[in-house]
Design a protein around this motif. Structure first.
Motif, PDB file in Angstrom:
ATOM      1  N   PRO A  23      -0.467 -34.384  36.016  1.00 46.17           N
ATOM      2  CA  PRO A  23      -0.216 -33.004  36.444  1.00 46.17           C
ATOM      3  C   PRO A  23      -1.219 -32.519  37.495  1.00 46.17           C
ATOM      4  O   PRO A  23      -0.848 -31.776  38.407  1.00 46.17           O
ATOM      5  CB  PRO A  23      -0.343 -32.193  35.155  1.00 46.17           C
ATOM      6  CG  PRO A  23      -0.064 -33.159  34.075  1.00 46.17           C
ATOM      7  CD  PRO A  23      -0.578 -34.482  34.567  1.00 46.17           C
ATOM      8  N   PHE A  27       0.561 -31.569  40.980  1.00 53.37           N
ATOM      9  CA  PHE A  27       0.635 -30.133  41.234  1.00 53.37           C
ATOM     10  C   PHE A  27      -0.580 -29.583  41.969  1.00 53.37           C
ATOM     11  O   PHE A  27      -0.784 -28.372  42.012  1.00 53.37           O
ATOM     12  CB  PHE A  27       0.823 -29.366  39.921  1.00 53.37           C
ATOM     13  CG  PHE A  27       2.141 -29.663  39.257  1.00 53.37           C
ATOM     14  CD1 PHE A  27       3.327 -29.281  39.850  1.00 53.37           C
ATOM     15  CD2 PHE A  27       2.194 -30.335  38.052  1.00 53.37           C
ATOM     16  CE1 PHE A  27       4.538 -29.547  39.254  1.00 53.37           C
ATOM     17  CE2 PHE A  27       3.395 -30.612  37.445  1.00 53.37           C
ATOM     18  CZ  PHE A  27       4.580 -30.216  38.045  1.00 53.37           C
ATOM     19  N   LYS A  28      -1.373 -30.461  42.543  1.00 54.79           N
ATOM     20  CA  LYS A  28      -2.571 -30.009  43.263  1.00 54.79           C
ATOM     21  C   LYS A  28      -2.148 -29.166  44.475  1.00 54.79           C
ATOM     22  O   LYS A  28      -1.362 -29.587  45.313  1.00 54.79           O
ATOM     23  CB  LYS A  28      -3.392 -31.212  43.732  1.00 54.79           C
ATOM     24  CG  LYS A  28      -4.699 -30.827  44.362  1.00 54.79           C
ATOM     25  CD  LYS A  28      -5.506 -32.061  44.706  1.00 54.79           C
ATOM     26  CE  LYS A  28      -6.846 -31.634  45.269  1.00 54.79           C
ATOM     27  NZ  LYS A  28      -7.696 -32.775  45.552  1.00 54.79           N
ATOM     28  N   LYS A  30      -0.285 -26.565  44.426  1.00 50.88           N
ATOM     29  CA  LYS A  30       1.005 -25.917  44.211  1.00 50.88           C
ATOM     30  C   LYS A  30       0.875 -24.936  43.057  1.00 50.88           C
ATOM     31  O   LYS A  30       0.071 -25.121  42.149  1.00 50.88           O
ATOM     32  CB  LYS A  30       2.074 -26.947  43.883  1.00 50.88           C
ATOM     33  CG  LYS A  30       2.326 -27.937  44.980  1.00 50.88           C
ATOM     34  CD  LYS A  30       3.348 -28.958  44.556  1.00 50.88           C
ATOM     35  CE  LYS A  30       3.498 -30.033  45.616  1.00 50.88           C
ATOM     36  NZ  LYS A  30       4.367 -31.104  45.178  1.00 50.88           N
ATOM     37  N   GLU A  31       1.687 -23.900  43.102  1.00 53.65           N
ATOM     38  CA  GLU A  31       1.684 -22.923  42.010  1.00 53.65           C
ATOM     39  C   GLU A  31       3.051 -22.954  41.348  1.00 53.65           C
ATOM     40  O   GLU A  31       4.086 -22.952  42.016  1.00 53.65           O
ATOM     41  CB  GLU A  31       1.384 -21.521  42.538  1.00 53.65           C
ATOM     42  CG  GLU A  31       1.188 -20.518  41.435  1.00 53.65           C
ATOM     43  CD  GLU A  31       0.660 -19.201  41.958  1.00 53.65           C
ATOM     44  OE1 GLU A  31       1.087 -18.171  41.439  1.00 53.65           O
ATOM     45  OE2 GLU A  31      -0.169 -19.220  42.879  1.00 53.65           O
ATOM     46  N   LEU A  32       3.049 -22.999  40.039  1.00 51.51           N
ATOM     47  CA  LEU A  32       4.303 -22.997  39.297  1.00 51.51           C
ATOM     48  C   LEU A  32       4.954 -21.620  39.379  1.00 51.51           C
ATOM     49  O   LEU A  32       4.263 -20.602  39.481  1.00 51.51           O
ATOM     50  CB  LEU A  32       4.046 -23.348  37.832  1.00 51.51           C
ATOM     51  CG  LEU A  32       3.656 -24.785  37.517  1.00 51.51           C
ATOM     52  CD1 LEU A  32       3.284 -24.914  36.048  1.00 51.51           C
ATOM     53  CD2 LEU A  32       4.791 -25.723  37.833  1.00 51.51           C
ATOM     54  N   PRO A  33       6.280 -21.562  39.271  1.00 50.70           N
ATOM     55  CA  PRO A  33       6.945 -20.257  39.215  1.00 50.70           C
ATOM     56  C   PRO A  33       6.471 -19.463  37.996  1.00 50.70           C
ATOM     57  O   PRO A  33       6.052 -20.036  36.983  1.00 50.70           O
ATOM     58  CB  PRO A  33       8.426 -20.617  39.086  1.00 50.70           C
ATOM     59  CG  PRO A  33       8.542 -22.014  39.591  1.00 50.70           C
ATOM     60  CD  PRO A  33       7.225 -22.663  39.304  1.00 50.70           C
ATOM     61  N   SER A  34       6.542 -18.151  38.102  1.00 47.67           N
ATOM     62  CA  SER A  34       6.026 -17.300  37.025  1.00 47.67           C
ATOM     63  C   SER A  34       6.748 -17.546  35.706  1.00 47.67           C
ATOM     64  O   SER A  34       6.150 -17.402  34.633  1.00 47.67           O
ATOM     65  CB  SER A  34       6.119 -15.833  37.413  1.00 47.67           C
ATOM     66  OG  SER A  34       7.479 -15.483  37.647  1.00 47.67           O
ATOM     67  N   TRP A  36       7.742 -20.472  34.449  1.00 50.16           N
ATOM     68  CA  TRP A  36       7.106 -21.625  33.815  1.00 50.16           C
ATOM     69  C   TRP A  36       5.675 -21.311  33.392  1.00 50.16           C
ATOM     70  O   TRP A  36       5.201 -21.821  32.376  1.00 50.16           O
ATOM     71  CB  TRP A  36       7.144 -22.843  34.729  1.00 50.16           C
ATOM     72  CG  TRP A  36       8.521 -23.394  34.859  1.00 50.16           C
ATOM     73  CD1 TRP A  36       9.336 -23.338  35.944  1.00 50.16           C
ATOM     74  CD2 TRP A  36       9.267 -24.048  33.831  1.00 50.16           C
ATOM     75  NE1 TRP A  36      10.537 -23.918  35.668  1.00 50.16           N
ATOM     76  CE2 TRP A  36      10.526 -24.370  34.358  1.00 50.16           C
ATOM     77  CE3 TRP A  36       9.005 -24.386  32.518  1.00 50.16           C
ATOM     78  CZ2 TRP A  36      11.507 -25.016  33.637  1.00 50.16           C
ATOM     79  CZ3 TRP A  36       9.981 -25.046  31.797  1.00 50.16           C
ATOM     80  CH2 TRP A  36      11.219 -25.343  32.350  1.00 50.16           C
ATOM     81  N   GLN A  37       4.990 -20.495  34.163  1.00 53.31           N
ATOM     82  CA  GLN A  37       3.632 -20.099  33.766  1.00 53.31           C
ATOM     83  C   GLN A  37       3.672 -19.324  32.455  1.00 53.31           C
ATOM     84  O   GLN A  37       2.829 -19.533  31.579  1.00 53.31           O
ATOM     85  CB  GLN A  37       2.985 -19.253  34.857  1.00 53.31           C
ATOM     86  CG  GLN A  37       2.558 -20.040  36.062  1.00 53.31           C
ATOM     87  CD  GLN A  37       1.919 -19.162  37.123  1.00 53.31           C
ATOM     88  OE1 GLN A  37       1.733 -17.965  36.940  1.00 53.31           O
ATOM     89  NE2 GLN A  37       1.573 -19.772  38.246  1.00 53.31           N
ATOM     90  N   LEU A  40       4.288 -21.839  29.610  1.00 54.34           N
ATOM     91  CA  LEU A  40       3.126 -22.680  29.334  1.00 54.34           C
ATOM     92  C   LEU A  40       1.967 -21.897  28.728  1.00 54.34           C
ATOM     93  O   LEU A  40       1.164 -22.456  27.977  1.00 54.34           O
ATOM     94  CB  LEU A  40       2.686 -23.395  30.610  1.00 54.34           C
ATOM     95  CG  LEU A  40       3.660 -24.465  31.106  1.00 54.34           C
ATOM     96  CD1 LEU A  40       3.198 -25.012  32.453  1.00 54.34           C
ATOM     97  CD2 LEU A  40       3.807 -25.582  30.094  1.00 54.34           C
ATOM     98  N   GLN A  41       1.877 -20.607  29.012  1.00 57.85           N
ATOM     99  CA  GLN A  41       0.819 -19.802  28.414  1.00 57.85           C
ATOM    100  C   GLN A  41       1.047 -19.598  26.922  1.00 57.85           C
ATOM    101  O   GLN A  41       0.105 -19.358  26.171  1.00 57.85           O
ATOM    102  CB  GLN A  41       0.721 -18.441  29.103  1.00 57.85           C
ATOM    103  CG  GLN A  41       0.110 -18.525  30.483  1.00 57.85           C
ATOM    104  CD  GLN A  41       0.125 -17.187  31.200  1.00 57.85           C
ATOM    105  OE1 GLN A  41       0.765 -16.233  30.766  1.00 57.85           O
ATOM    106  NE2 GLN A  41      -0.583 -17.122  32.312  1.00 57.85           N
TER     107      GLN A  41
END
Length: 102
Positions: A23, A27-28, A30-34, A36-37, A40-41
Motif C-alpha cells: 500500500p 498509493f504513494k 495519491k489520496e484515497l476518495p473520502s 474509502w477514507q 478505513l477509519q
C-alpha cells in the motif's frame, strides 16, 4: 534442520512484509476518495467490536450480567467519557450489581 527453520523464518518475513509494504508503494503521493477514507477509519472499531463481543456473551454464566455491563459501557462511552472512565464505570456497576445480587 537449521536451514529449514531459516527458510521458514525468511518466508514468514516476506509474507508479512509484502502486504504491509505494497500500500505504501502503490498509493504513494495519491489520496484515497473520502468514501474509502471513512471506511478505513472505522476498521479498528469494527475489529475491536468483533474481538470483544463473543467474550461479552461468555463472560458470566448469567448473560444478563454481561449485557448490563455492556450497556453501562455503551452509555458511558456515548456520553463522551474517555476509555478509562468507561471501563472503570462498567466494572464499578458490575461490582455493585454482584454485591447486591448475592
Amino acid at each position: 534442520m537449521s536451514i529449514t527453520i531459516a527458510a521458514i523464518v525468511i518466508g514468514m518475513t516476506l509474507v508479512t512484509y509484502i502486504p504491509r509494504m505494497l500500500p505504501f508503494v502503490l498509493f504513494k503521493g495519491k489520496e484515497l476518495p473520502s468514501f474509502w477514507q471513512g471506511i478505513l477509519q472505522n476498521v479498528p472499531y469494527a475489529t475491536l467490536g468483533a474481538l470483544i463481543f463473543p467474550g461479552i456473551l461468555t463472560f458470566h454464566e448469567n448473560t444478563a450480567f454481561a449485557l448490563i455491563g455492556t450497556a453501562a459501557a455503551f452509555i458511558l462511552a456515548f456520553t463522551g467519557a474517555n476509555i478509562i472512565v468507561t471501563v472503570l464505570g462498567s466494572i464499578g456497576i458490575l461490582t455493585v450489581l454482584s454485591v447486591f445480587s448475592m
